[in-house]
Each structure stands twice: as C-alpha cells, then as structure tokens.
Design an enzyme around this catalytic site. Structure first.
Site: not given
Ligand SMILES: *[C@@H]1O[C@H](CO)[C@@H](O)[C@H](O)[C@H]1NC(C)=O
Ligand SMILES: *[C@@H]1O[C@H](CO)[C@@H](O)[C@H](O)[C@H]1NC(C)=O
Ligand SMILES: *[C@@H]1O[C@H](CO)[C@@H](O)[C@H](O)[C@H]1NC(C)=O
Ligand SMILES: *[C@@H]1O[C@H](CO)[C@@H](O)[C@H](O)[C@H]1NC(C)=O
Ligand SMILES: *[C@@H]1O[C@H](CO)[C@@H](O)[C@H](O)[C@H]1NC(C)=O
Ligand SMILES: *[C@@H]1O[C@H](CO)[C@@H](O)[C@H](O)[C@H]1NC(C)=O
Ligand SMILES: *[C@@H]1O[C@H](CO)[C@@H](O)[C@H](O)[C@H]1NC(C)=O
Ligand SMILES: *[C@@H]1O[C@H](CO)[C@@H](O)[C@H](O)[C@H]1NC(C)=O
Ligand SMILES: *[C@@H]1O[C@H](CO)[C@@H](O)[C@H](O)[C@H]1NC(C)=O
Length: 627
Positions: A277, A459, A126
């Site tokens: 497109g 979880d 970045d």
C-alpha cells in the site's frame, strides 16, 4: 545571451529531471541486449543489479539468492541487511543489491552483448517473456533471451530445460575506471522514477548517469549507474529475529534451511499488505515514499510488538488456526508447564542443541525450542504418524519471546550415532543392528509412500535415528524435511557424508536422496565407522567397487569392512553381506538405479527372517546383559 541560453538549458534539464520517465511504447533499441566491444576492459567484471523484493514468491533472501546463483550472504552484505536478519522475510519493495559477474559475449560475428549468464530451469507456465518481466524484473528482455538461446524454440519449451537469461550489465570502460567508477549497477527504471530520484538514491550526479547511458531511456528499460562504491541502502526495520540456535549435532540437526518463508505467512503477511500500500501510494515522490515506508514499518513494528506483548492470545490463535487440522491430535502445552518441567530451561535439562528433557505429570518429553518457523515441521509432522518416527505430542507457543516449542515423545536411549561411535558399540550386536536398519527402513517407507504429497526427510543420518527403551529405532528431526518431490534447490542442506551426489550437483530433491543417506547409515551399521572421518574422507566413497568380482573376493572385502565389535561376536556373515549389498545398491550414483524403500524393506526383512527365524528374546533382553 549566453546566460539566458544556459538558463533555458537548465530549465529544460530540470523538467527532464523531475518528470517521470515516459512509458515504453516502442521497442527499446537495446531490447536485444546492450552491445559491447570485447576488448573494452578487463572483462569479466563485478557488477550489481538493483532488485526489489516482491510478493508473493520473492520475499526471502534464499529464493532470490537461488535465482541469481549467489549465496544469501552475498546479497545481505552489500544490501545492508545484518546477517542475523538474513533469514528473516523481506518486505515487498525492499531494495537489494545482488552481485553478478558481467562479461562481453559475442552473439555472432558482428555483435557482442554485455550480460551476466544466469541459468534458469523452466517450470510449467514459464515463458521467456514472463520470466524476464516478473522474476528478473525486466533486467533482461525476452528478445535478448531468444538471441542468446538460439537453439531453443520459445513457443515450445520443455519443463526442466536450462535457459540462459542474459541479465543486462556493463563493465566500466577505461575512462570510467580512471574516474574511479568501480561498478556499474543495473537498474530498471520504474514509471514513478525520475532521473533526479535515481541519482540521489545512488549518490551520483545526474550527468554521470546520462553520460553512461543511451539518451531518453523509458520506463522498464535497464540503465547503468556508475558508482565508485555501492550506496548505503536503508533497510526497513524488521522485527528482530529470535536468537540463533546453537548448532546441534545430534537430535537437532541443522535447521537453517527452513528459513523465513514459513514465518513469512504469519508475521510478514500483514506487514506486506501495508508495505505494498505504502509503496504504491508514494507515486512520483520516491524520497518521501521512502520516508513514509520507514515510518510505516516502524509503526507496524510497534503494532507487532503490541500484538506480541499485549495480544499474545491473538497470535497464538493465528498459529492454532494454521494448524487447526491437527489440534485434535496434539496437546497444546502451556509455557508455564514447560518452564516447570525444565527448571526454566536449565542447562541441566538440556539434552542437545535446543532440545530439553522435561517431565510433565510424570511423563517424560523432549522439548524442542524453535523459532516461529515451526509451522513447516508441524505441517509435515501432522501428516506422519508411525511407530518408527519420533512422535510429536504437542506444541506450545510463547508469544512473549516469539518462540515456539515442539514437544516430542522422549526416546530413552539416545541416538544411534552415539551408540555406534561411542563406548557402547559392543552392546549393539548384529541382530540389533539389523533390526535398527529395518525399523529405519520402515519409517522411511512410510514417509515416502504414505504421505501426500510425498515427504523427503533430507537429513537421514545416524544422529537423527533415536533408540527407545527396547532398542527399536525411530527417525527424528524433520527440521529439513520437504514435502513435494523433485523440487530443485540451490541451498544444499544436510550433512556431509550423507548427501547424495545429485543433490550436491543439481539440488534435486527426491526420495532417492533419503535412500542414498540410508545406504550410508547401513555402511555405518556394518563397519562401525563414521560417515565422514576426521580427515574429511567420506565413507560411501570407499564402498564403490565393493560388489565387483566373484563372491569370494566380495567376502574378503567384507571382512575388511566389518566392525571389529561384530567380529568378536561371531555374527552371521551372509546376513552382513545381504545388508552390505543393499547398502551398495542404495549408494549408486545414478539415483534412478537406487532401489525404492519397498525393495529395501523387503530385502532387509528377508535377511532378518533367514537368520533369526524365531524368538524375540535377544532383542528385548536388557541391554546391559547383551554382551
Ligand atoms: C579494440 O577496440 C577498438 C575500438 O574500441 C578497435 O579499434 C580494436 O580493433 C579492438 N581490438 C581488438 C583486438 O579487438
Ligand atoms: C536487524 O535486527 C536487529 C535486531 O536484531 C535490528 O536492530 C536491526 O535494525 C535489523 N537490521 C535490519 C537491516 O533490518
Ligand atoms: C547478429 O545478431 C544480431 C542480434 O540478434 C542480429 O540483429 C544481426 O542480424 C546478426 N548478424 C549476423 C551477421 O548474423
Ligand atoms: C556465458 O555463456 C556463454 C555461452 O554459454 C559463454 O560463451 C560465456 O563465456 C559465458 N560467460 C560467462 C561470464 O560465464
Ligand atoms: C516489466 O515491464 C513490463 C512492461 O514492459 C511491466 O508490465 C512489468 O510490470 C515490469 N515488471 C516489473 C517487475 O516491474
Ligand atoms: C517441441 O519439443 C519437443 C521436444 O523438445 C519435440 O519433440 C517436438 O517436436 C517439438 N514440437 C514442435 C512443434 O516443435
Ligand atoms: C567510456 O564511457 C564514457 C561514458 O559512456 C564515454 O564518454 C567514454 O568515451 C568512454 N571511453 C572509452 C575509452 O571508450
Ligand atoms: C543500514 O541501514 C540502517 C537502517 O536499517 C541505517 O540506519 C544504517 O545507516 C545503514 N548502514 C549503512 C552502513 O548504510
Ligand atoms: C555508508 O556507510 C559507511 C559506513 O557506515 C560510511 O562510511 C559512508 O560514508 C556511507 N556512504 C554513503 C554514501 O552514505
């Protein structure tokens, strides 16, 4: 004379309106940000940005919502995406309104600029420029990022550092308020836009747009559109999502996290290419291109339906190509087989949530009905195979109703949660509980240490731990599992009472969050109490401070913790203490201080060996005689 001038004027204006904005050559005067005076209005104010979904990374609401620190809901509502479609992938170019909080912030003694503070964590590769122009789509500039982050060196950014990206915005001033301008929408001009196309998109007169902005904006500048309310966005029609699954507390867990992304690859991939497109082709004629886009998608939709209905096999083959690596491991079931096994998915075959029990050729299976995004689970499950994980036996694709089924081994004795917190808790003696703890620890050890990239279950909870006929534990439901570590997410998923604090605070996903949740399961095993009680108090909070003081004090505390059902059975206190100590170390707030699963398995096994050094008798004895 006068009419002529007016005529000339409007001709000029007309030319201005219908011709696209010039490309930006010189630096825009507002590159540092749009100045404001702090006392302008009742700042901060609500504002919106106009954002376009883009391939490849920003095609689902969750990712975009994360970027802007809002919930999916806060985007879907103003953007006219019905909530039932909110988990569905977007198409490239799809327009969205994203709410931001705009305020006037002083940069130094003389300059204030108007922006929304968005914090962003730097990833590898970045730069201020790259993030501003790609992820934030020129809603800010790298110059402005530099201005508001004076302490950061743009050429020397470390990964993980938080950077404020000032998203350009404006608050209406008092005159605008009086003219019923309630919001300013930040809009980045695209090269093919004309003032007229923008005005008609937002339903405001061109004059109001020009009055509210600097003269002669260029392509990729941000302009502010004063509106009294957001225009209705016409969203492309997408394939209807499969019906929502009912919430399922036990085996099912919450599946919502695995959202559109997974399906995106399959269905939207094709759609997307077509969309890109169409979008590119409609240069200069936004309205026409929009109509075309809609038509294109409708055509596409018909084609898709054709694929689902007529060419189901093709789609099925696609899925199979995706999971081809595991085809040899898995059996592919036919939908007819499943229908027969479950009496057409009859209520009586329902175990919980969307999981059905069915018997195929005399073998019992648990059949989980899913959306197409089963990919993610399949990909993860394909990598894991361990006796303490519920085994995936096969899958089935039903092209007729866009459903996918995962067929698991049937685990006879249901969930640990129902044992611990139901009427049968007395049948779980200490030895059995300790063995369950060790089984789960071994399953997690495998998941954490023997998968590449590492898998985080995300979880772990007693209702996701299933017990087989001989009361050995197996971890179920990889519905939220993530592969790859130390990812950051803003969508907190998981179950109250088990979620690690650092995950709530920063969204950090790591194996340490499973270890935390495992600590909570250990507390449940020791105390027989639920991870969160009826008043919403979480169990693990009460364990802090447990290990302080002398052994004697700890022992007294332990007596308050221990499940009454265990007390009645004279269980070995030192073993319970060992487990409690492991639990407390797993529950440390600082994730780096928590033990690894290797250490946990070692500590638990040692305790087991010390107390129950031989004979497996009690364990394999029929449960009903265990009392
Ligand atoms: C408010 O803004 C006006 C100009 O718009 C300026 O003259 C005035 O001093 C400002 N008041 C304060 C308290 O900054
Ligand atoms: C949402 O899905 C429904 C079908 O469930 C469809 O009729 C509707 O057009 C979709 N809405 C949007 C905005 O895509
Ligand atoms: C204040 O910040 C602006 C924008 O970066 C800059 O152009 C200006 O020189 C600064 N003024 C002072 C007095 O520092
Ligand atoms: C944005 O961040 C700056 C600096 O951290 C702070 O001064 C300002 O109040 C923040 N504004 C909002 C709207 O949060
Ligand atoms: C942002 O602006 C740059 C030119 O300054 C342009 O190349 C780029 O495509 C723009 N990004 C988007 C997402 O429009
Ligand atoms: C870059 O940043 C790192 C840590 O933030 C620092 O140690 C290093 O000295 C910096 N290098 C330069 C050239 O500024
Ligand atoms: C508010 O903004 C409008 C358009 O930008 C401008 O014409 C007007 O003078 C402003 N009013 C005040 C009180 O600043
Ligand atoms: C939402 O979008 C649909 C097309 O997907 C359109 O028909 C409908 O009018 C829009 N609703 C509103 C409130 O704008
Ligand atoms: C948007 O949709 C709402 C409700 O469907 C309607 O009342 C309103 O007139 C529409 N607004 C515009 C600008 O089309």
């Amino acid at each position: 004379m006068e009419p002529q001038i007016r005529h000339g004027c409007s001709l000029l204006l007309f030319i201005f309106f219908i011709f696209p904005f010039p490309p930006s050559s010189a630096q825009s005067p507002d590159a540092d940000g749009y100045s404001c005076t702090a006392n302008q209005t009742t700042a901060p104010c609500q504002a919106y940005v106009f954002y376009r979904a883009t391939a490849p990374d920003f095609l689902d609401l969750a990712t975009i919502a994360d970027l802007f620190w809002v919930s999916r809901h806060e985007i879907s509502r103003p953007s006219n995406i019905s909530d039932s479609n909110a988990t569905f992938p977007l198409v490239s170019g799809q327009p969205l309104f994203i709410p931001i909080t705009c305020s006037c912030n002083s940069v130094n003694a003389s300059v204030s600029i108007s922006y929304a503070n968005l914090s962003y964590k730097i990833n590898s590769g970045d730069s201020f420029w790259l993030v501003s122009t790609s992820k934030f789509q020129n809603l800010t500039t790298f110059q402005s990022v530099e201005v508001v982050n004076p302490t950061l060196v743009p050429t020397n950014l470390s990964i993980g550092v938080d950077v404020v990206f000032p998203i350009f915005c404006k608050c209406p001033n008092s005159t605008q308020f009086k003219n019923r301008v309630n919001f300013m929408v930040s809009y980045v001009i695209h090269p093919q836009d004309t003032l007229f196309s923008i005005a008609s998109r937002f339903g405001v007169p061109t004059s109001e747009i020009t009055a509210a902005n600097r003269p002669n904006p260029k392509a990729f500048d941000t302009i502010f559109i004063p509106v009294s309310r957001l225009p209705n966005l016409t969203q492309p029609i997408v394939l209807p999502p499969p019906p929502e699954q009912p919430p399922a507390p036990a085996i099912e867990g919450k599946n919502r996290a695995v959202t559109g992304l997974a399906i995106g690859m399959g269905i939207a991939g094709f759609l997307l290419i077509l969309m890109v497109g169409l979008w590119v082709c409609g240069v200069g004629k936004r309205r026409r291109s929009e109509r075309e886009m809609k038509e294109g998608i409708e055509r596409q939709k018909l084609q898709e339906v054709g694929i689902w209905k007529g060419k189901g096999k093709e789609m099925e083959m696609d899925l199979m190509a995706d999971v081809s690596d595991c085809l040899d491991k898995y059996r592919v079931f036919k939908i007819e087989e499943l229908n027969e096994a479950t009496n057409g998915f009859h209520e009586r075959s329902l175990i919980q949530g969307s999981v059905y029990k069915g018997s195929i050729n005399g073998v019992e299976f648990a059949i989980k009905k899913m959306k197409w995004n089963a990919y993610e689970q399949l990909k993860i499950l394909q990598k894991v195979n361990h006796g303490n994980l519920v085994k995936l036996e096969g899958f089935c694709v039903d092209p007729d109703d866009t459903t996918c089924y995962l067929i698991y081994e049937y685990v006879e004795n249901g969930s640990l949660h129902s044992w611990l917190h139901g009427s049968q808790k007395r049948k779980l003696n200490w030895r059995r509980r300790l063995r369950i703890a060790i089984d789960v620890a071994n399953g997690l050890l495998y998941v954490h240490e023997h998968t590449r990239p590492r898998v985080v279950h995300k979880d772990i909870k007693s209702s996701n731990i299933l017990l087989d006929a001989s009361m050995r534990a197996k971890i179920a439901n990889f519905g939220l599992a993530k592969s790859g570590c130390n990812a950051i997410t803003m969508h907190i998923v998981g179950t109250q009472g088990y979620i690690a604090p650092e995950y709530i605070a920063d969204g950090v996903v790591s194996t340490k969050m499973d270890i935390f949740a495992f600590g909570v399961v250990l507390l449940e095993l020791v105390s027989g109490k639920e991870a969160i009680d009826e008043e919403g108090r979480v169990l693990w909070m009460r364990a802090s401070g447990f290990s302080e003081g002398k052994e004697k004090e700890k022992l007294d505390r332990l007596k308050n913790w221990i499940d009454e059902a265990l007390f009645e059975q004279s269980c070995p206190m030192e073993s319970v203490m060992d487990v409690m100590n492991v639990a407390v170390s797993c529950l440390q707030k600082d994730p780096t201080k928590r033990p690894s699963m290797v250490e946990v398995v070692y500590a638990l096994s040692k305790s087991d060996d010390a107390v129950f050094d031989f004979s497996d008798d009690t364990l394999s004895a029929p449960i009903l005689t265990a009392r």
